[in-house]
Scaffold this motif. Sequence first.
Motif, PDB file in Angstrom:
ATOM      1  N   HIS A   1       0.862  -1.180   0.000  1.00  0.00           N
ATOM      2  CA  HIS A   1       0.000   0.000   0.000  1.00  0.00           C
ATOM      3  C   HIS A   1       0.903   1.235   0.000  1.00  0.00           C
ATOM      4  O   HIS A   1       1.287   1.745   1.060  1.00  0.00           O
ATOM      5  CB  HIS A   1      -0.930  -0.007   1.210  1.00  0.00           C
ATOM      6  N   HIS A   2       1.293   1.656  -1.197  1.00  0.00           N
ATOM      7  CA  HIS A   2       2.178   2.812  -1.355  1.00  0.00           C
ATOM      8  C   HIS A   2       1.316   4.070  -1.274  1.00  0.00           C
ATOM      9  O   HIS A   2       0.755   4.531  -2.255  1.00  0.00           O
ATOM     10  CB  HIS A   2       2.898   2.736  -2.698  1.00  0.00           C
ATOM     11  N   ARG A   3       1.257   4.591  -0.078  1.00  0.00           N
ATOM     12  CA  ARG A   3       0.430   5.769   0.198  1.00  0.00           C
ATOM     13  C   ARG A   3       1.212   6.692   1.124  1.00  0.00           C
ATOM     14  O   ARG A   3       1.992   6.237   1.940  1.00  0.00           O
ATOM     15  CB  ARG A   3      -0.864   5.313   0.868  1.00  0.00           C
TER      16      ARG A   3
ATOM     17  N   GLU B   1      -1.207   5.149  -4.296  1.00  0.00           N
ATOM     18  CA  GLU B   1      -2.157   6.255  -4.189  1.00  0.00           C
ATOM     19  C   GLU B   1      -1.414   7.551  -3.875  1.00  0.00           C
ATOM     20  O   GLU B   1      -0.283   7.536  -3.395  1.00  0.00           O
ATOM     21  CB  GLU B   1      -3.177   5.976  -3.079  1.00  0.00           C
ATOM     22  N   ASP B   2      -2.088   8.662  -4.112  1.00  0.00           N
ATOM     23  CA  ASP B   2      -1.581   9.978  -3.744  1.00  0.00           C
ATOM     24  C   ASP B   2      -2.609  10.635  -2.841  1.00  0.00           C
ATOM     25  O   ASP B   2      -3.689  10.999  -3.282  1.00  0.00           O
ATOM     26  CB  ASP B   2      -1.329  10.833  -4.987  1.00  0.00           C
TER      27      ASP B   2
ATOM     28  N   ALA C   1       3.000  10.408  -5.144  1.00  0.00           N
ATOM     29  CA  ALA C   1       2.901   8.971  -5.396  1.00  0.00           C
ATOM     30  C   ALA C   1       4.208   8.504  -6.006  1.00  0.00           C
ATOM     31  O   ALA C   1       4.825   9.215  -6.803  1.00  0.00           O
ATOM     32  CB  ALA C   1       1.735   8.657  -6.330  1.00  0.00           C
ATOM     33  N   GLY C   2       4.637   7.314  -5.650  1.00  0.00           N
ATOM     34  CA  GLY C   2       5.923   6.833  -6.119  1.00  0.00           C
ATOM     35  C   GLY C   2       5.857   5.435  -6.696  1.00  0.00           C
ATOM     36  O   GLY C   2       4.857   4.724  -6.539  1.00  0.00           O
TER      37      GLY C   2
ATOM     38  N   ALA D   1      -8.844  -9.197  -6.709  1.00  0.00           N
ATOM     39  CA  ALA D   1      -7.520  -8.764  -6.278  1.00  0.00           C
ATOM     40  C   ALA D   1      -7.137  -7.490  -7.033  1.00  0.00           C
ATOM     41  O   ALA D   1      -7.717  -7.159  -8.077  1.00  0.00           O
ATOM     42  CB  ALA D   1      -6.498  -9.865  -6.514  1.00  0.00           C
ATOM     43  N   VAL D   2      -6.130  -6.758  -6.499  1.00  0.00           N
ATOM     44  CA  VAL D   2      -5.823  -5.414  -6.998  1.00  0.00           C
ATOM     45  C   VAL D   2      -4.360  -5.340  -7.413  1.00  0.00           C
ATOM     46  O   VAL D   2      -3.462  -5.686  -6.648  1.00  0.00           O
ATOM     47  CB  VAL D   2      -6.120  -4.355  -5.918  1.00  0.00           C
ATOM     48  N   LEU D   3      -4.125  -4.860  -8.633  1.00  0.00           N
ATOM     49  CA  LEU D   3      -2.808  -4.449  -9.111  1.00  0.00           C
ATOM     50  C   LEU D   3      -3.021  -3.106  -9.784  1.00  0.00           C
ATOM     51  O   LEU D   3      -3.378  -3.021 -10.958  1.00  0.00           O
ATOM     52  CB  LEU D   3      -2.216  -5.468 -10.082  1.00  0.00           C
ATOM     53  N   GLN D   4      -2.798  -2.034  -9.053  1.00  0.00           N
ATOM     54  CA  GLN D   4      -3.210  -0.708  -9.511  1.00  0.00           C
ATOM     55  C   GLN D   4      -2.145   0.327  -9.192  1.00  0.00           C
ATOM     56  O   GLN D   4      -1.985   0.750  -8.048  1.00  0.00           O
ATOM     57  CB  GLN D   4      -4.542  -0.316  -8.857  1.00  0.00           C
ATOM     58  N   GLY D   5      -1.380   0.737 -10.209  1.00  0.00           N
ATOM     59  CA  GLY D   5      -0.476   1.862 -10.051  1.00  0.00           C
ATOM     60  C   GLY D   5      -1.224   3.172 -10.127  1.00  0.00           C
ATOM     61  O   GLY D   5      -2.433   3.214 -10.391  1.00  0.00           O
ATOM     62  N   PHE D   6      -0.492   4.258  -9.883  1.00  0.00           N
ATOM     63  CA  PHE D   6      -1.144   5.573  -9.883  1.00  0.00           C
ATOM     64  C   PHE D   6      -1.035   6.275 -11.226  1.00  0.00           C
ATOM     65  O   PHE D   6      -1.964   6.954 -11.663  1.00  0.00           O
ATOM     66  CB  PHE D   6      -0.525   6.447  -8.790  1.00  0.00           C
TER      67      PHE D   6
END
Length: 526
Positions: free
Chosen positions: A413-415, A450-451, A456-457, A477-482
């Motif tokens: 979770h890149h937040r 997310e941003d 977001a990175g 399932a989730v594979l979601q870049g920003f």
Amino acid sequence: MLQGLVRAALILGVIALGGLLPTPAQAAPAQIDSYAQPSIYPRSPDYELTVNGRKIDVVDYPGYDYAHFSMGAGEATIAVRKLNNTNIGAYSISPRKLGLSGSVSGSTMTFTIPRDEYLIVKLDGRPDLVIAADPAETDKPASSGTGIYNVVSRGADPTGAAMSTAAVQGAVDAANAAGQGTVYVPAGVYKVGNVVLKSNVSLYLAAGAVFRFTGNPADYTHNWHKDSQNRDITWWISTAFGSSNIRVYGRGTLDGNGQQAATQYNFAANILVPIATTDFRFDGLIVRESGAWAIVTARSRDLGFTNVKIFNRFDMGENDGIDVNESQDVTVRHGIGISLDDPWTTKTWRADTDIAKPWPGSPQVVDNVLFDDLISWTRCYGFKVGQGALQPQSRVTFRNGVVYDAAIGIGIHHRYGSALVTGVTFEAIDIEKISVKLVDDRTWLRFIIEDRGLGAGPVRGVTVKNITVRDRGTTTAVLQGFSAAANFDTVRFNHVMMPGATSGATSLAALNITNPSNYSNVTFTP
């Protein structure tokens, strides 16, 4: 004819030597060390437990019951009896990958383990029972003598009637002044304020010893303010800045008393805070009922946690198990983490973030972190990188884990931040159950960038390997870049077994990822 004569001769030879062919030797029963239940904890009204014929106390706790003992080499035969004496129907023993099965007779279920394990037993109509079988203690210190600083001898109150802070801190200071030493805490209940651990000092809590957080803000330093809860937080037991060679171990309990602290005082503790330290070791203690993140590492290096038992509640939020913050060369091995929020996770911040404001020095990266042989039971992520990616995170591995139950099995979770996350591995993870819905998702995997106003990175180099998915959840399932820049790049799925499949998945669709975005270089090996 010749073969028959040879066979007969062999049999006669065995008889002549005095008996039949030997049968495989049975493992000897393990030596069991049982621990008296601390007086402040109620006894379970649901279960009676014996191990190799020895009675083990069972603690009644909101959401589940738990029992704790240690065992030496050999087998342990565990008998679980329902105290209402109704016959046992359905049951389960986790981790399921161990293949343990029980023998049921009326209200008692019996099974055998070949070595120490952390287990969760479910009997029909009863709360889940956590059975924490630790390895035998091989380095238990003496309670007195040269280099031993017994807190009761220095005035600590084992009845819990009076505060014992001065005695405990005085023992730490004396051991440090002597160059090294062990602070020994005998069985008993001790009300303790803030304790600062110092270089070359070991803190040992014997079985039956409980450090109890009072919850009263007047007894503690206010280290930081948690904005999301509008609540002051203290570092209950922390390390001195610049310290090294510290050990916290034993078979006792660090009790954060989170429910009372939060409801009566709107106050909470980070129970254990290794901060600005190196060469820190934790082994064997129960960490219980945290009202905030339980174990928080901060800007430290060379940390080891073994035989970790985190028993938090499900009716209190933001009570993560171990959060590895801005630290390097960290190993968390063999444990069970139970909490509403994430039991096992990594994070990085910036200097003005609420939690990081009192941390010394400049923000640091997370690098070379291993979570190995752990059980996760949570209402959030079983194993997770993030939230918090304001500094880079690299070489984070989750291996040999079990998700007993969660909302999300494994996740990134890149937040909150735009730093690079690279080299994340989920390997040999067994996802047993996904029964809780977290916001909009209830799924085995959630990788998302997310941003939330802090940028977001990107995430680079993710390996998902040798995964057993017994329950994929109820949402995709989730594979979601920003974005094209803040995306997932180089994601490898290697032998991921989905429910009902006979071979590893070879497509995103087979993984139940139906709406991916902003990703590249995804590969599959069945």
